[in-house]
Structure formats: structure tokens, C-alpha cells
Design a protein around this motif. Structure first.
Motif, short mmCIF file in Angstrom:
data_model
loop_
_atom_site.label_atom_id
_atom_site.label_comp_id
_atom_site.label_asym_id
_atom_site.label_seq_id
_atom_site.Cartn_x
_atom_site.Cartn_y
_atom_site.Cartn_z
N LYS A 166 0.91 -1.78 0.18
CA LYS A 166 -0.14 -0.02 -0.35
C LYS A 166 1.35 0.83 0.39
CE LYS A 166 -4.65 -2.10 2.42
NZ LYS A 166 -3.11 -2.73 3.39
N GLY A 167 0.29 1.97 -0.24
CA GLY A 167 1.51 3.89 -0.86
C GLY A 167 2.41 3.40 -1.38
N ARG A 169 4.46 4.39 -5.31
CA ARG A 169 3.89 4.44 -6.36
C ARG A 169 5.83 4.39 -8.18
NH1 ARG A 169 -0.03 8.01 -8.73
NH2 ARG A 169 -1.48 7.14 -7.07
N ALA A 183 0.83 12.81 -5.93
CA ALA A 183 -0.61 11.83 -5.90
C ALA A 183 -0.20 10.91 -4.54
CB ALA A 183 -0.24 10.14 -6.92
N ALA A 184 0.97 10.33 -4.83
CA ALA A 184 1.63 9.53 -3.55
C ALA A 184 1.10 10.08 -1.97
CB ALA A 184 3.04 8.67 -3.56
N ARG A 186 -0.89 12.44 -1.15
CA ARG A 186 -2.38 12.59 -1.04
C ARG A 186 -3.16 10.80 -0.63
NH1 ARG A 186 -3.38 15.30 -5.26
NH2 ARG A 186 -3.56 13.28 -6.90
N GLU A 187 -2.98 9.59 -1.39
CA GLU A 187 -3.00 8.42 -1.15
C GLU A 187 -2.02 8.56 0.57
OE1 GLU A 187 -2.43 6.41 -4.25
OE2 GLU A 187 -1.83 4.41 -3.27
N ALA A 188 -1.23 8.22 1.01
CA ALA A 188 -0.44 7.91 2.01
C ALA A 188 -1.19 8.79 3.40
CB ALA A 188 0.57 8.41 1.86
N ALA A 190 -4.39 10.05 3.27
CA ALA A 190 -5.83 9.47 2.87
C ALA A 190 -5.94 7.83 3.71
CB ALA A 190 -6.06 9.09 2.05
N SER A 191 -4.50 7.04 3.69
CA SER A 191 -4.93 5.39 4.42
C SER A 191 -4.14 5.71 5.73
CB SER A 191 -4.54 5.00 3.68
OG SER A 191 -4.46 5.03 1.78
N ASP A 195 1.85 10.93 5.19
CA ASP A 195 2.63 11.02 4.27
C ASP A 195 4.44 11.26 3.96
OD1 ASP A 195 1.64 15.23 3.35
OD2 ASP A 195 2.94 13.67 4.86
#
Ligand SMILES: Nc1ncc2cc(-c3cccc4ccccc34)c(N3CC[C@@H](N)C3)nc2n1
Length: 450
Positions: A166-167, A169, A183-184, A186-188, A190-191, A195
Motif C-alpha cells: 500500500k502507498g 507509486r 498523488a502518493a 495524498r494517498e498516504a 488518506a490511508s 505522508d
């Protein structure tokens, strides 16, 4: 001396731990949720205690309730299995605070491996090889970009708080960097709510080779050799094997010693697994350390003849390592295939239903089925839909592979969709037979697997 053991888990691993405890004359306590009232692990244990409703967060993850149960039934130790609370430092601390032995590493070791960047800093200091990259606190875009440019593309952006794929890219060229980083992050965030990014040289065709280590409370450590877990789908292991094909004695001992160094760098005690990426040229790099007994530990048991749960219990009692490195050796070859209630034709979505027929292959000394269900059981939505681990051994890889294929042909399950045919197609694939094992195996050969 551990006389009574509570297993803070369910399914096949709970049954498996109970088997060893029973062989050692240790009394066992099972915990169960509403959904597991009639489960096999409850039937196998000497005593059992209800810990809550079906959802894991209300039962198997209720650390306080599990410790209350342990105290109420006067257990000496808790075995967490894998998943659930097995890598939860707070739970390990709570056990210690309540004078219950946690069969696992010190909470400080679990914490040390909790963050990828912290883990890499520790490993770097310990002289364990890392993938070329950057894992510092300076998270300025220019710093991360400079690291990527210096390494050369492709690079991999990894969330420090991520894990299990997960996380991550891939960045294939410089002009993709900024968009990929944004993007990475943002995703990190959120998850994981964090980040912090690592930048690593992207290895395009690595193998996943992991070393089983054991350390005792005096700081001695041994490695029980390696497992090749490259055949994965979306970071879920599909088929694992030991030893790793093509491993030389020199590479085996170099990786084994590096794994011991990694464990001793965090004052490890108990069973641990150091995961490495192994490149085609024989270079290997620290990926992660798992501070628990792994699902795939049986392949190591079959090639060494050791019972890893017995080792865990003996070490948790304060004993020295049961064997020295010089007396450990590899005999033969083993495979493990994970039998799941899932639908390969429907994106591997978990399948539910009643196991109206559950006929495993004829077990013998070379075919082992680790399972937590019996015919007639319901495969529920609440937990991991693993039905069983099919583990086979033989004196060499080719014969072990034939034994695996035969056992898969003999495995009959009705009532739920399973991945047995998919497993057969993987094991029967020519590239698998030729041990062309890379982490991209499934996607590379997917046309012939479905
Ligand atoms: N620098 C670099 N290069 C290639 C990699 C490829 C993977 C990877 C990607 C996809 C599947 C995998 C299966 C087993 C092991 C690793 C992978 C990877 N992983 C996947 C999850 C986590 N264990 C780390 N890290 C990598 N790091």
C-alpha cells in the motif's frame, strides 16, 4: 514454565498452535466471537471464552477483553498467531503489565519495525543492505526529486507508514515526478494519516526471498534458511516454497547473517522474518521485517524438521535457542498453497457459503493440511476467507511440485467457490516449473492462469 496458553486468534493458526501446545502437555484456552461459537479451534482447546460479537474489532482485536480472559483463567502466556494483535506493541505491553507472557518479540522491537523509514535507518546502521534510495526526514520536494534524479529512473515512491504494497507509486521518468509525488502523498495521508515518503531505485524484476530468524532472550540468533514468496497477487502470497530455487550456499549464508544482524539491531527475541528483494544479479536488499510467525512458516518446518511454535514457546519461557546454526540443515523441498474461498473469475472477491463438501487430499508424512474448518462450516464474511494451507514436501523440487499438483487435484470442496483451479494453473505453469519466480509472475503469465 508455561503450563496454560491462551491463543488470541482463530482459524487454522489457532488450531495449529493448539496442536503443538497439546503435544507439549500445555493446557489451552481458545477465545471466540459470536460467529465462532462452534469453530474447530474452540472444540480443540481445553477451555474457551467468548470475547465479543463477530466483527474482529469487537472481538479478536479487543486486547483488554482478551487480557481479562487470560487473567480470569490464570493463563501463563498468550500466543497472538498472525494478523489481529500479533504486531500490536500496545497489546504486547499490556500483556507484560499484567504478568502474562506475550509469545513474540519485545514491544520495542515491534515499534522499531512499525515505520519503514525508521526501520531502514536502523538497518543502515546495522550494515544490512538497503535498496539505493532516500529515507530521510527532509521531505521537501526538491530533496526527494534530487534523490530520484541522482538514482536514475525508474524510482519507487513508498509511504513510510505503508506496508504490504500500500502507498507505493512507480515513477518512470523525471517529468512524471511531481504529479506522482503529489498523488502518493495524498494517498498516504488518506490511508495512513502520514505522508512521509521514501524514494527507492525501482527493481523491475525482483524476487521476494525472506529469511526465518529466531533469537533468544540472551541475544543469540539463528536463521532457519529462506522462503521464496515471489508468487503473489496484489501483495497476497499465493504459493510459497522453501528453499528458494537457485540459492547458492554463499548467498544463503550471506542473507542469513544479514537477517540475524537485522534482528539483533532491534534486540529481537522470538520468531521473526526478514524480507529481502533479491535481484537477478544476486544483490539483495532489506524490504521489511515481520515481527510475528508468518502464515507460510510450515514450509520452513518441513525442510528443517523443526516445530517453530515449540521454538517460540521454549524461547518465551526464557530458554536458549533449541539448536545452534551448525546443527540446522535443509532437507528436501516444500511448497505451500493457500486455499481460499474466493472467486478468481470475479476479481478474487471473497466467496461465502457452507462447506457442503470438504474433502482434503489424503494426508501423509509429506502432505499436510493446516485448516480451521470442517465440513458443514460456514465461510463467513467477517474474517479472512482462507480455508486451508496445503503444504507438501519431497526430496527435491520437481517431485514436491508433482505432489502439490496431485494434492490440488485431490482437494474437493463444494458449497463455496475456491481458488484451487487457479492454484493448479499456477503450479502447472511452465515458468513456475522452471522456477522463473519474480514478483510480477502472476501478471506476467495471467493469460494462462485463468
Ligand atoms: N525498490 C523496490 N523495487 C521494487 C519493489 C517491488 C515490490 C513489490 C511489488 C509488487 C509485488 C511484490 C511482491 C513481493 C515483494 C515485493 C513486491 C516492493 N514491495 C511490495 C510491498 C512491499 N513489501 C515492498 N518493493 C519494491 N521496492
Amino acid at each position: 514454565m508455561i503450563r496454560k496458553l491462551l491463543i488470541a486468534n482463530r482459524g487454522e493458526i489457532a488450531c495449529r498452535v493448539i496442536k503443538t501446545a497439546r503435544r507439549l502437555g500445555i493446557a489451552t484456552v481458545a477465545v471466540y466471537s459470536d460467529a465462532d461459537v462452534n469453530a474447530l479451534h474452540v472444540k480443540m482447546a481445553d477451555e474457551s471464552i467468548h470475547v465479543g460479537p463477530a466483527p474482529s474489532k469487537n472481538s479478536y482485536l479487543q486486547g483488554d477483553r482478551i487480557i481479562e480472559a487470560a487473567k480470569k483463567l490464570n493463563v501463563d502466556a498468550i500466543h497472538p498467531g498472525y494478523g489481529f494483535l500479533s504486531e500490536n506493541a500496545a497489546f504486547a505491553n499490556a500483556c507484560a503489565k499484567n504478568n502474562v507472557i506475550f509469545i513474540g518479540p519485545p514491544a520495542s522491537s515491534i515499534e522499531a519495525m512499525g515505520s519503514k523509514s525508521a526501520a531502514k535507518t536502523i538497518m543502515e546502521k546495522a550494515g544490512v543492505p538497503l535498496v539505493p534510495g532516500y529515507h530521510g526526514d527532509d521531505q521537501a520536494r526538491d530533496t526527494l526529486k534530487a534523490a530520484a534524479d541522482k538514482m536514475g529512473y525508474p524510482v519507487l515512491l513508498k509511504a513510510a507508514a505503508g506496508g504490504g504494497g500500500k502507498g507505493m507509486r512507480q515513477v518512470w521518468s523525471e517529468d512524471e515526478f511531481d504529479e506522482a509525488l503529489a498523488a502518493a502523498k495524498r494517498e498516504a495521508m488518506a490511508s495512513f494519516g502520514d505522508d512521509i515518503m521514501l524514494v527507492e531505485k525501482y527493481l523491475t524484476q525482483p524476487r521476494h526471498v525472506e529469511i526465518q530468524v529466531f533469537c533468544d532472550s540472551k541475544g543469540d540468533g539463528v536463521y532457519l534458511f529462506e522462503r521464496d514468496c515471489s508468487v503473489q497477487r496484489r501483495h497476497q502470497k499465493v504459493i510459497e516454497e522453501a528453499p528458494a530455487p537457485g540459492m547458492t550456499e554463499a548467498l544463503r549464508s550471506t542473507m542469513g547473517e544479514a537477517a540475524i544482524k537485522a534482528a539483533q539491531a532491534i534486540d529481537y527475541v522470538g520468531a521473526g522474518t526478514v524480507e529481502f528483494l533479491l535481484d537477478a544479479d544476486g544483490s539483495f536488499y532489506f524490504m521489511e521485517m515481520n515481527t510475528r510467525l508468518q502464515v507460510e512458516h510450515p514450509v520452513t518446518e518441513l525442510i528443517t524438521g523443526e516445530d517453530l511454535v515449540e521454538w517460540q514457546i521454549r524461547i518465551a519461557e526464557g530458554n536458549p535457542l533449541p539448536k545452534e546454526q551448525s546443527t540446522l540443515s535443509i532437507r528436501g523441498h516444500a511448497f505451500e498453497a493457500r486455499i481460499y474461498a474466493e472467486d478468481p473469475d470475479n476479481d478474487f472477491l471473497p466467496a461465502t457459503g457452507t462447506l457442503s463438501l470438504l474433502q482434503p487430499p489424503q494426508e501423509d508424512t509429506h502432505v499436510r493440511v493446516d485448516t480451521g474448518v470442517v465440513e458443514g462450516d460456514e465461510v463467513s464474511v467477517y474474517y479472512d476467507p482462507m480455508i486451508a494451507k496445503l503444504v507438501v514436501w519431497s526430496e527435491n523440487r520437481d517431485i514436491a511440485l508433482e505432489r502439490l499438483l496431485k494434492a490440488l487435484r485431490e482437494y474437493h470442496i463444494d458449497g463455496v467457490t475456491t481458488n484451487i483451479e487457479f492454484l493448479y494453473n499456477v503450479a502447472a505453469n511452465k515458468a513456475f516449473r522452471d522456477a522463473e519466480l519474480v514478483t510480477t509472475f502472476i501478471e506476467k503469465h495471467q493469460d494462462s492462469l485463468f
